[in-house]
Design a protein around this motif. Structure first.
Motif, PDB file in Angstrom:
ATOM      1  N   ALA A   1       0.827  -1.213   0.000  1.00  0.00           N
ATOM      2  CA  ALA A   1       0.000   0.000   0.000  1.00  0.00           C
ATOM      3  C   ALA A   1       0.864   1.267   0.000  1.00  0.00           C
ATOM      4  O   ALA A   1       0.842   2.044   0.949  1.00  0.00           O
ATOM      5  CB  ALA A   1      -0.934  -0.024   1.213  1.00  0.00           C
TER       6      ALA A   1
ATOM      7  N   SER B   1       2.322   5.042  -0.788  1.00  0.00           N
ATOM      8  CA  SER B   1       1.792   6.381  -1.055  1.00  0.00           C
ATOM      9  C   SER B   1       2.727   7.052  -2.057  1.00  0.00           C
ATOM     10  O   SER B   1       3.935   7.088  -1.834  1.00  0.00           O
ATOM     11  CB  SER B   1       1.792   7.228   0.222  1.00  0.00           C
ATOM     12  OG  SER B   1       1.089   6.585   1.232  1.00  0.00           O
TER      13      SER B   1
ATOM     14  N   GLU C   1      -2.118   4.500  -2.513  1.00  0.00           N
ATOM     15  CA  GLU C   1      -2.692   5.351  -1.461  1.00  0.00           C
ATOM     16  C   GLU C   1      -2.466   6.832  -1.805  1.00  0.00           C
ATOM     17  O   GLU C   1      -1.587   7.497  -1.263  1.00  0.00           O
ATOM     18  CB  GLU C   1      -2.113   4.947  -0.102  1.00  0.00           C
ATOM     19  CG  GLU C   1      -2.352   3.462   0.181  1.00  0.00           C
ATOM     20  CD  GLU C   1      -2.771   3.138   1.604  1.00  0.00           C
ATOM     21  OE1 GLU C   1      -2.208   3.695   2.543  1.00  0.00           O
ATOM     22  OE2 GLU C   1      -3.681   2.270   1.760  1.00  0.00           O
TER      23      GLU C   1
ATOM     24  N   TYR D   1      -5.906   8.576   7.037  1.00  0.00           N
ATOM     25  CA  TYR D   1      -5.276   7.279   6.759  1.00  0.00           C
ATOM     26  C   TYR D   1      -5.958   6.140   7.526  1.00  0.00           C
ATOM     27  O   TYR D   1      -6.264   5.086   6.964  1.00  0.00           O
ATOM     28  CB  TYR D   1      -3.778   7.355   7.092  1.00  0.00           C
ATOM     29  CG  TYR D   1      -3.158   6.012   7.374  1.00  0.00           C
ATOM     30  CD1 TYR D   1      -2.975   5.083   6.354  1.00  0.00           C
ATOM     31  CD2 TYR D   1      -2.783   5.659   8.672  1.00  0.00           C
ATOM     32  CE1 TYR D   1      -2.437   3.838   6.615  1.00  0.00           C
ATOM     33  CE2 TYR D   1      -2.240   4.421   8.939  1.00  0.00           C
ATOM     34  CZ  TYR D   1      -2.071   3.503   7.915  1.00  0.00           C
ATOM     35  OH  TYR D   1      -1.552   2.268   8.201  1.00  0.00           O
TER      36      TYR D   1
ATOM     37  N   CYS E   1      -7.613   3.131   5.384  1.00  0.00           N
ATOM     38  CA  CYS E   1      -6.885   1.873   5.434  1.00  0.00           C
ATOM     39  C   CYS E   1      -7.799   0.729   5.897  1.00  0.00           C
ATOM     40  O   CYS E   1      -7.841  -0.345   5.287  1.00  0.00           O
ATOM     41  CB  CYS E   1      -5.700   2.062   6.381  1.00  0.00           C
ATOM     42  SG  CYS E   1      -4.658   0.633   6.520  1.00  0.00           S
TER      43      CYS E   1
ATOM     44  N   ARG F   1       3.413  -4.565   7.259  1.00  0.00           N
ATOM     45  CA  ARG F   1       3.874  -3.178   7.117  1.00  0.00           C
ATOM     46  C   ARG F   1       4.943  -2.891   8.158  1.00  0.00           C
ATOM     47  O   ARG F   1       5.291  -3.761   8.960  1.00  0.00           O
ATOM     48  CB  ARG F   1       2.690  -2.209   7.232  1.00  0.00           C
ATOM     49  CG  ARG F   1       1.942  -2.291   8.529  1.00  0.00           C
ATOM     50  CD  ARG F   1       0.690  -1.415   8.470  1.00  0.00           C
ATOM     51  NE  ARG F   1      -0.157  -1.606   9.621  1.00  0.00           N
ATOM     52  CZ  ARG F   1      -1.444  -1.271   9.664  1.00  0.00           C
ATOM     53  NH1 ARG F   1      -2.021  -0.728   8.623  1.00  0.00           N
ATOM     54  NH2 ARG F   1      -2.148  -1.467  10.749  1.00  0.00           N
TER      55      ARG F   1
ATOM     56  N   LEU G   1       4.049   1.447  12.487  1.00  0.00           N
ATOM     57  CA  LEU G   1       2.586   1.532  12.458  1.00  0.00           C
ATOM     58  C   LEU G   1       1.907   0.642  13.494  1.00  0.00           C
ATOM     59  O   LEU G   1       0.684   0.487  13.476  1.00  0.00           O
ATOM     60  CB  LEU G   1       2.085   1.232  11.038  1.00  0.00           C
ATOM     61  CG  LEU G   1       2.418   2.374  10.053  1.00  0.00           C
ATOM     62  CD1 LEU G   1       2.209   1.946   8.617  1.00  0.00           C
ATOM     63  CD2 LEU G   1       1.599   3.622  10.359  1.00  0.00           C
TER      64      LEU G   1
HETATM   65  N1  GLU Z   1       0.346   4.299   2.545  1.00  0.00           N
HETATM   66  C1  GLU Z   1       0.771   3.989   3.869  1.00  0.00           C
HETATM   67  C2  GLU Z   1       2.239   4.272   3.974  1.00  0.00           C
HETATM   68  O1  GLU Z   1       2.900   4.306   2.947  1.00  0.00           O
HETATM   69  C3  GLU Z   1       0.466   2.524   4.095  1.00  0.00           C
HETATM   70  C4  GLU Z   1       0.564   2.082   5.468  1.00  0.00           C
HETATM   71  C5  GLU Z   1       0.014   0.650   5.616  1.00  0.00           C
HETATM   72  O2  GLU Z   1       0.604  -0.265   5.038  1.00  0.00           O
HETATM   73  O3  GLU Z   1      -1.005   0.500   6.273  1.00  0.00           O
HETATM   74  O4  GLU Z   1       2.742   4.529   5.032  1.00  0.00           O
END
Ligand code: GLU
Length: 288
Positions: A14, A16, A48, A197, A201, A215, A219
């Motif tokens: 995912a 960005s 994203e 987000y 998400c 990830r 996070l």
């Molecule tokens: N787009 C988010 C990032 O690049 C994704 C985070 C996730 O994997 O939930 O940080």
């Protein structure tokens, strides 16, 4: 006795498109791909691109190109479609509005008129490590939408203060975070009309039937927030596998400022993906 078959593994990448992908992204994504492959699962690419103030169209194309060059292969994505299209977040606003409406109907969120400055000024607790959102002091908790008039507001999730949110991360083990202490009421919809987000998400991982989220370990705290959203939206919670972050030689986590470690720059220097991956131990740890 009947046994139901577990759902087929579905993982996702995912990214960005706010800059060039760097080696840290590639390492986490490689773990995601390895886990999907070794389980004969599907790997989904989700673009994203909600934050239009930060992302640039040119980065979307380079992102796809860099991912392909590195050796990533996805079976669903913005370039190839799939059963849960669209895979660009900017085209999925209806999903986010529906989720917001559910949260509003269930009284899980409230309209918050605090500006970023007000929030900064009212901080009581220190920032959680590696997490940029300050603990919200609760100023707007009693707000009713009808009293806001035409003032600009964001929607904030009302966290259950004192509740321990725990989950077993498949890489990092048992995790526990206390709502209201480790993280506070968080924004799910920004004042400028963009879903945050956390909400986007959860809405997407659920709609795309993701069974495991792989990830970065930065996070982990967001996962606690997201578990509250899954619960409030009555959605099944996926499994989580958080990867250790790649650090630079000064011990800082890699960020888009590390231009020299962007996949683009490395490729330009003639380095091959195989060389870059040579010392990575992300084959697939003997974990469930
Ligand atoms: N787009 C988010 C990032 O690049 C994704 C985070 C996730 O994997 O939930 O940080």
């Amino acid at each position: 006795m009947t046994f139901s078959t577990p759902p087929k593994y579905r993982g996702r990448l995912a990214p960005s498109p706010t800059g060039y992908l760097h080696l840290g992204h590639a390492k986490t994504f490689w773990a995601a791909q390895s886990r999907a492959k070794s389980r004969a699962g599907a790997l989904i690419l989700r673009n994203e691109d909600l934050d239009s103030t930060r992302f640039k169209m040119e980065f979307v194309d380079t992102m796809l190109e860099d991912l392909r060059w590195f050796g990533f292969e996805w079976s669903e994505g913005p370039d190839c479609g799939g059963p849960f299209a669209p895979y660009n977040q900017s085209e999925r606003m209806d999903f986010y509005r529906a989720a917001l409406e559910k949260l509003r109907a269930g009284n899980f969120i409230y309209p918050c008129t605090c500006s970023r400055k007000d929030i900064q000024a009212a901080i009581r607790a220190p920032h959680a490590e590696n997490d940029e959102e300050p603990i919200y002091p609760g100023t707007c908790r009693q707000n009713q939408q009808s009293e806001i008039g035409n003032r600009k507001f964001s929607w904030r999730f009302y966290v259950p203060d004192g509740e321990v949110i725990s989950f077993v991360d498949r890489n990092c083990g048992e995790q526990k975070f206390v709502a209201g202490k480790d993280f506070g009421d968080f924004i799910v919809w920004r004042g400028d009309g963009v879903p945050a987000y956390q909400l986007a998400c959860v809405a997407d991982d659920a709609a795309m039937r993701i069974t495991e989220v792989v990830r970065g370990a930065d996070l982990l705290l967001s996962t606690a927030r997201q578990i509250l959203l899954y619960r409030s939206l009555h959605l099944p919670v996926p499994d989580f596998f958080h990867c250790a972050l790649m650090l630079d030689d000064r011990g800082r986590r890699l960020a888009k400022r590390h231009d020299a470690l962007s996949l683009r720059a490395l490729r330009g220097q003639g380095v091959s993906p195989e060389e870059l991956r040579a010392n990575w131990d992300v084959s697939d740890p003997a974990r469930p």
